[in-house]
Design a protein around this motif. Structure first.
Motif, PDB file in Angstrom:
ATOM      1  N   LYS A 134      24.658  14.383 -17.966  1.00 25.30           N
ATOM      2  CA  LYS A 134      23.436  14.011 -17.245  1.00 25.30           C
ATOM      3  C   LYS A 134      22.904  12.679 -17.779  1.00 25.30           C
ATOM      4  N   SER A 135      23.791  11.696 -17.804  1.00 22.38           N
ATOM      5  CA  SER A 135      23.480  10.418 -18.436  1.00 22.38           C
ATOM      6  C   SER A 135      23.798   9.249 -17.513  1.00 22.38           C
TER       7      SER A 135
ATOM      8  N   VAL B  62      25.936  -0.382 -13.711  1.00 21.33           N
ATOM      9  CA  VAL B  62      25.291   0.928 -13.688  1.00 21.33           C
ATOM     10  C   VAL B  62      26.402   1.968 -13.659  1.00 21.33           C
ATOM     11  N   TRP B  63      26.442   2.804 -14.683  1.00 22.28           N
ATOM     12  CA  TRP B  63      27.426   3.880 -14.788  1.00 22.28           C
ATOM     13  C   TRP B  63      26.718   5.231 -14.810  1.00 22.28           C
ATOM     14  N   ALA B  64      27.446   6.265 -14.458  1.00 24.90           N
ATOM     15  CA  ALA B  64      26.912   7.625 -14.544  1.00 24.90           C
ATOM     16  C   ALA B  64      27.947   8.556 -15.148  1.00 24.90           C
ATOM     17  N   SER B  65      27.478   9.551 -15.889  1.00 24.27           N
ATOM     18  CA  SER B  65      28.391  10.556 -16.434  1.00 24.27           C
ATOM     19  C   SER B  65      28.964  11.376 -15.274  1.00 24.27           C
ATOM     20  N   PRO B  66      30.128  11.977 -15.472  1.00 26.38           N
ATOM     21  CA  PRO B  66      30.830  12.594 -14.337  1.00 26.38           C
ATOM     22  C   PRO B  66      30.063  13.719 -13.653  1.00 26.38           C
ATOM     23  N   ASP B  67      29.177  14.392 -14.395  1.00 24.57           N
ATOM     24  CA  ASP B  67      28.448  15.513 -13.804  1.00 24.57           C
ATOM     25  C   ASP B  67      27.375  15.084 -12.819  1.00 24.57           C
ATOM     26  N   ILE B  68      26.956  13.808 -12.860  1.00 30.21           N
ATOM     27  CA  ILE B  68      25.913  13.349 -11.940  1.00 30.21           C
ATOM     28  C   ILE B  68      26.341  12.155 -11.098  1.00 30.21           C
ATOM     29  N   ALA B  69      27.589  11.742 -11.224  1.00 31.78           N
ATOM     30  CA  ALA B  69      28.032  10.541 -10.513  1.00 31.78           C
ATOM     31  C   ALA B  69      27.854  10.674  -9.002  1.00 31.78           C
TER      32      ALA B  69
ATOM     33  N   ASP C 101      38.340   1.417 -21.916  1.00 27.41           N
ATOM     34  CA  ASP C 101      38.413   2.476 -22.923  1.00 27.41           C
ATOM     35  C   ASP C 101      37.050   3.138 -23.139  1.00 27.41           C
ATOM     36  N   VAL C 102      35.979   2.332 -23.075  1.00 30.82           N
ATOM     37  CA  VAL C 102      34.627   2.902 -23.179  1.00 30.82           C
ATOM     38  C   VAL C 102      34.364   3.833 -22.001  1.00 30.82           C
ATOM     39  N   MET C 103      34.725   3.379 -20.811  1.00 30.31           N
ATOM     40  CA  MET C 103      34.530   4.202 -19.610  1.00 30.31           C
ATOM     41  C   MET C 103      35.311   5.509 -19.709  1.00 30.31           C
ATOM     42  N   ASP C 104      36.559   5.402 -20.107  1.00 35.14           N
ATOM     43  CA  ASP C 104      37.413   6.585 -20.188  1.00 35.14           C
ATOM     44  C   ASP C 104      36.916   7.570 -21.237  1.00 35.14           C
ATOM     45  N   ALA C 105      36.429   7.056 -22.361  1.00 39.08           N
ATOM     46  CA  ALA C 105      35.967   7.920 -23.450  1.00 39.08           C
ATOM     47  C   ALA C 105      34.806   8.798 -23.008  1.00 39.08           C
ATOM     48  N   GLY C 106      33.921   8.238 -22.185  1.00 38.37           N
ATOM     49  CA  GLY C 106      32.773   9.018 -21.733  1.00 38.37           C
ATOM     50  C   GLY C 106      32.942   9.639 -20.359  1.00 38.37           C
ATOM     51  N   GLY C 107      34.059   9.338 -19.707  1.00 41.29           N
ATOM     52  CA  GLY C 107      34.243   9.805 -18.344  1.00 41.29           C
ATOM     53  C   GLY C 107      33.311   9.126 -17.358  1.00 41.29           C
ATOM     54  N   TRP C 108      32.821   7.951 -17.734  1.00 41.78           N
ATOM     55  CA  TRP C 108      31.823   7.254 -16.934  1.00 41.78           C
ATOM     56  C   TRP C 108      32.371   6.835 -15.573  1.00 41.78           C
ATOM     57  N   ALA C 109      31.505   6.863 -14.573  1.00 37.98           N
ATOM     58  CA  ALA C 109      31.834   6.368 -13.236  1.00 37.98           C
ATOM     59  C   ALA C 109      31.053   5.078 -12.984  1.00 37.98           C
ATOM     60  N   ASP C 110      31.710   4.103 -12.410  1.00 39.16           N
ATOM     61  CA  ASP C 110      31.093   2.830 -12.044  1.00 39.16           C
ATOM     62  C   ASP C 110      30.345   3.044 -10.728  1.00 39.16           C
TER      63      ASP C 110
END
Length: 262
Positions: free
Chosen positions: A144-145, A225-232, A182-191
């Protein structure tokens, strides 16, 4: 709960306080994350923003350099900051909204002019900063980030005016692009921005060096602006306010917006 968030490298919050006020008045995001504030926290003209309804601020600052702030109409709790690469710089602050959403505001080091850490200390610092971001999010998976800020990297070929000509230019070199990936992958972040605007050239920064920045249009998408996978999937309505680059005495960055339904 629905809210609109914007991120903007303001390049001096005191010098450009009138531009911040214009953005808050005309666009009225619920939350505005600023980078490169170049001000101690106690010198930020918070009263100007409070008068417009932005009654909450969390910030980290230092004289003349760096600095990050989150202005909000919504109550937000200061949940700390990280000093990646131990630079002693004000480059990160995090807050939590009442619904539990965490907002990370980052100002990643620019990296100097030469993309070689052996001859350019600043480039090495940038890579170290990104490596520690990667490790932090790998160890503490975001939930939720939202992560926003001037990340000082344009990752995609269509995030720059000329992929071929910028391959050896700091902000678009393969080593930087890979480090950001690598930062994106580590957190599962979505662009979030590119999820909403998947195709075509897209920029948020244009150099002051161009005689006519708008006509030359040699831009880069450095602000994200990125979002964690649970709220992307809750993010939508992304846009870059290009006209702000043409305001009087502007920042060289334009604000980036997204709306979240959470």
């Amino acid at each position: 709960m629905s809210f609109t968030l914007a991120t903007w490298n303001i390049n001096s919050v005191r010098l450009r306080a009138p531009l911040v006020c214009r953005l808050l008045s005309e666009e009225a995001p619920d939350i505005l994350c600023l980078q490169e504030c170049k001000s101690p926290v106690d010198k930020i003209p918070v009263q100007d923003f409070t008068a417009l309804g932005y009654t909450h601020m969390i910030a980290r600052g230092q004289k003349g350099y760096n600095g990050v702030a989150i202005l909000s109409k919504l109550p937000i709790e200061d949940i700390g900051d990280q000093d990646f690469a131990q630079l002693g710089h004000a480059r990160h602050v995090a807050g939590r909204l009442e619904n539990g959403t965490v907002i990370h505001n980052f100002y990643v080091p620019a990296g100097g002019d030469v993309p070689d850490r052996e001859v350019n200390v600043k480039f090495g610092q940038k890579l170290d900063y990104l490596a520690e971001m990667r490790d932090w999010f790998h160890g503490d998976k975001p939930q939720k980030s939202i992560l926003v800020g001037d990340l000082n990297i344009a990752p995609r070929e269509d995030d720059v005016w000329s992929h071929k000509q910028l391959l050896k230019v700091v902000s678009h070199t393969p080593v930087e692009v890979n480090a950001l990936g690598d930062v994106m992958d580590a957190g599962g972040w979505a662009d979030v921005t590119r999820a909403d605007i998947p195709d075509g050239q897209l920029y948020s920064w244009w150099s002051y060096r161009a005689r006519d920045w708008d006509a030359a249009d040699k831009g880069r998408r450095l602000d994200h602006v990125w979002a964690s996978p649970d709220i992307a999937a809750a993010a939508h309505s992304s846009r870059i306010l290009r006209p702000a680059r043409g305001w009087e005495k502007p920042s060289d960055h334009a604000p980036v917006f997204a709306t979240f339904d959470l």
